[in-house]
Design an enzyme around this catalytic site. Structure first.
Site, PDB file in Angstrom:
ATOM      1  CB  SER A 127      -0.969   0.013   1.179  1.00  0.00           C
ATOM      2  OG  SER A 127      -0.278   0.185   2.384  1.00  0.00           O
TER       3      SER A 127
ATOM      4  CE  LYS B 273      -2.974   1.938   4.713  1.00  0.00           C
ATOM      5  NZ  LYS B 273      -2.484   0.949   3.822  1.00  0.00           N
TER       6      LYS B 273
END
Length: 168
Positions: free
Chosen positions: A46, A90
């Site tokens: 990711s 993230k």
């Protein structure tokens, strides 16, 4: 009998010194990891290409909810709203009050949605949006779930270096 007594006295003193030293080390590590910073392990696709899918060790600073807030472009470590035992990393795409437009599922279609990030929350997304569970899945995350801000890649050594905010 005197030598046996002095042996145990010496052993006791040495044990107490060693125990005190171990206690000091424990206290130092506890304060450092809970209030200053910690080492984390990031793996998975990711955050590719910023963080390697096979894994990077990173150094993160703790963020006090009252004094510091993440800014756009920061990589943050947070407690997952879906599974509190996981701490994903993230990038912050939006902060409170920002209007965010995003493609809901880029693999399947181009359907998009727009949301205003609520007060006290941030919007996070992985750098590789085609393979990332992020705010597009679970919504904006509250500041209280943020554990820290990633500052450095520390391992593997060829990737060593700072990870400052990147313009989004």
């Amino acid at each position: 009998m005197g030598s046996s007594s002095s042996f145990w006295s010496l052993a006791f003193r040495q044990g107490m010194r060693s125990g005190a030293f171990l206690g000091e080390i424990y206290c130092f590590l506890h304060v450092t990891t809970n209030y200053v910073g910690f080492v984390g392990y990031a793996f998975g696709p990711s955050m590719n290409p910023t963080l390697h899918p096979s894994g990077n060790f990173v150094l993160a600073e703790r963020i006090s909810n009252r004094s510091q807030k993440p800014i756009r472009g920061d990589i943050v470590v947070f407690r997952s709203p879906e599974n509190p035992t996981k701490t994903p990393m993230k990038r912050v795409i939006g902060i409170e009050g920002d209007c965010i437009s995003f493609v809901i599922d880029p693999e399947k279609n181009d359907k998009s949605q727009t949301i205003v990030v609520p007060k006290g929350h941030v919007w996070v997304q992985g750098d590789y949006t085609h393979n990332s569970r992020d705010s597009r899945t679970f919504g904006p995350i509250p500041y209280s779930l943020i554990q820290g801000r990633v500052l450095w890649r520390v391992w593997p050594f060829q990737d060593f270096g700072p990870l400052g905010p990147t313009p989004t």
